[in-house]
Design a protein around this motif. Structure first.
Motif, PDB file in Angstrom:
ATOM      1  N   VAL A  43       0.829  -1.198   0.000  1.00 59.22           N
ATOM      2  CA  VAL A  43       0.000   0.000   0.000  1.00 59.22           C
ATOM      3  C   VAL A  43       0.871   1.259   0.000  1.00 59.22           C
ATOM      4  CG1 VAL A  43      -1.715   1.318   1.302  1.00 59.22           C
ATOM      5  CG2 VAL A  43      -1.939  -1.158   1.111  1.00 59.22           C
ATOM      6  N   GLY A  44       1.954   1.247   0.754  1.00 56.15           N
ATOM      7  CA  GLY A  44       2.848   2.411   0.802  1.00 56.15           C
ATOM      8  C   GLY A  44       3.410   2.775  -0.561  1.00 56.15           C
ATOM      9  N   TYR A  45       3.748   1.789  -1.354  1.00 51.80           N
ATOM     10  CA  TYR A  45       4.269   2.049  -2.706  1.00 51.80           C
ATOM     11  C   TYR A  45       3.170   2.600  -3.609  1.00 51.80           C
ATOM     12  CZ  TYR A  45       8.264  -0.834  -1.245  1.00 51.80           C
ATOM     13  OH  TYR A  45       9.353  -1.355  -0.587  1.00 51.80           O
ATOM     14  N   LEU A  46       1.940   2.114  -3.436  1.00 50.12           N
ATOM     15  CA  LEU A  46       0.816   2.656  -4.207  1.00 50.12           C
ATOM     16  C   LEU A  46       0.614   4.129  -3.869  1.00 50.12           C
ATOM     17  CD1 LEU A  46      -1.839  -0.207  -3.839  1.00 50.12           C
ATOM     18  CD2 LEU A  46      -0.607   0.418  -5.916  1.00 50.12           C
ATOM     19  N   LEU A  47       0.572   4.416  -2.573  1.00 50.36           N
ATOM     20  CA  LEU A  47       0.374   5.798  -2.137  1.00 50.36           C
ATOM     21  C   LEU A  47       1.477   6.711  -2.656  1.00 50.36           C
ATOM     22  CD1 LEU A  47      -0.758   5.233   1.557  1.00 50.36           C
ATOM     23  CD2 LEU A  47      -2.167   6.038  -0.336  1.00 50.36           C
ATOM     24  N   GLU A  48       2.702   6.221  -2.629  1.00 51.13           N
ATOM     25  CA  GLU A  48       3.838   7.040  -3.060  1.00 51.13           C
ATOM     26  C   GLU A  48       3.704   7.486  -4.518  1.00 51.13           C
ATOM     27  OE1 GLU A  48       8.720   6.823  -2.961  1.00 51.13           O
ATOM     28  OE2 GLU A  48       7.549   5.324  -1.884  1.00 51.13           O
ATOM     29  N   THR A  49       3.193   6.611  -5.386  1.00 49.63           N
ATOM     30  CA  THR A  49       3.019   7.021  -6.789  1.00 49.63           C
ATOM     31  C   THR A  49       1.923   8.070  -6.906  1.00 49.63           C
ATOM     32  OG1 THR A  49       1.470   5.242  -7.312  1.00 49.63           O
ATOM     33  CG2 THR A  49       3.801   4.813  -7.711  1.00 49.63           C
ATOM     34  N   GLY A  50       0.895   7.963  -6.071  1.00 50.18           N
ATOM     35  CA  GLY A  50      -0.145   8.995  -6.048  1.00 50.18           C
ATOM     36  C   GLY A  50       0.402  10.322  -5.569  1.00 50.18           C
ATOM     37  N   PHE A  51       1.293  10.281  -4.576  1.00 47.28           N
ATOM     38  CA  PHE A  51       1.919  11.505  -4.072  1.00 47.28           C
ATOM     39  C   PHE A  51       2.712  12.198  -5.178  1.00 47.28           C
ATOM     40  CE2 PHE A  51       2.514   9.424   0.407  1.00 47.28           C
ATOM     41  CZ  PHE A  51       1.144   9.360   0.557  1.00 47.28           C
ATOM     42  N   VAL A  52       3.497  11.401  -5.892  1.00 46.78           N
ATOM     43  CA  VAL A  52       4.334  11.963  -6.964  1.00 46.78           C
ATOM     44  C   VAL A  52       3.448  12.619  -8.027  1.00 46.78           C
ATOM     45  CG1 VAL A  52       5.909  11.356  -8.842  1.00 46.78           C
ATOM     46  CG2 VAL A  52       6.257  10.390  -6.568  1.00 46.78           C
TER      47      VAL A  52
END
Length: 124
Positions: A43-52
């Protein structure tokens, strides 16, 4: 992560990542966990792409009146620089970090998400 030093592998902590705690909609978190399982990631990696993506667009449309009522605590990690830029973005838009995180979920790019085994990579 692992580092190769003189032909030997040494386990080290990834200094580029920061732990953070947030509150996120329970129903959204359930969807993210399902998506992460489908794509062999976290989930953290998914969120990180949304942040970018939200930082690239430099735009957010969020109505504070429609905040979810089912928020639960969630802990994960993110790239330090991305997380700091996201905090500044939230402050500039007079929003809580939680609000920006939830809005960024609509911008997740599955093609850019790190594999679930990325944290076990070997670097020279």
């Amino acid at each position: 992560m692992w580092k190769s030093v003189n032909g030997r592998l040494i386990q080290t902590v990834d200094d580029t990542r920061a732990e953070y705690k947030t509150r996120i909609s329970k129903s959204l978190l359930t969807e993210l966990k399902k998506l992460a399982d489908e794509h062999n990631t976290h989930v953290g990696y998914l969120l990180e792409t949304g942040f970018v993506q939200i930082l690239k667009e430099n735009y957010i449309n969020f109505d504070k009146k429609n905040r979810p009522k089912d928020r639960v605590e969630f802990r994960t990690t993110c790239n330090k620089e991305v997380l700091e830029n996201l905090r500044v973005f939230a402050k500039d838009n007079k929003l809580n970090l939680n609000d920006v995180i939830e809005a960024s979920c609509n911008l997740i790019d599955i093609e850019q998400v790190k594999d679930g085994k990325w944290r076990y990579r070997i670097e020279s």
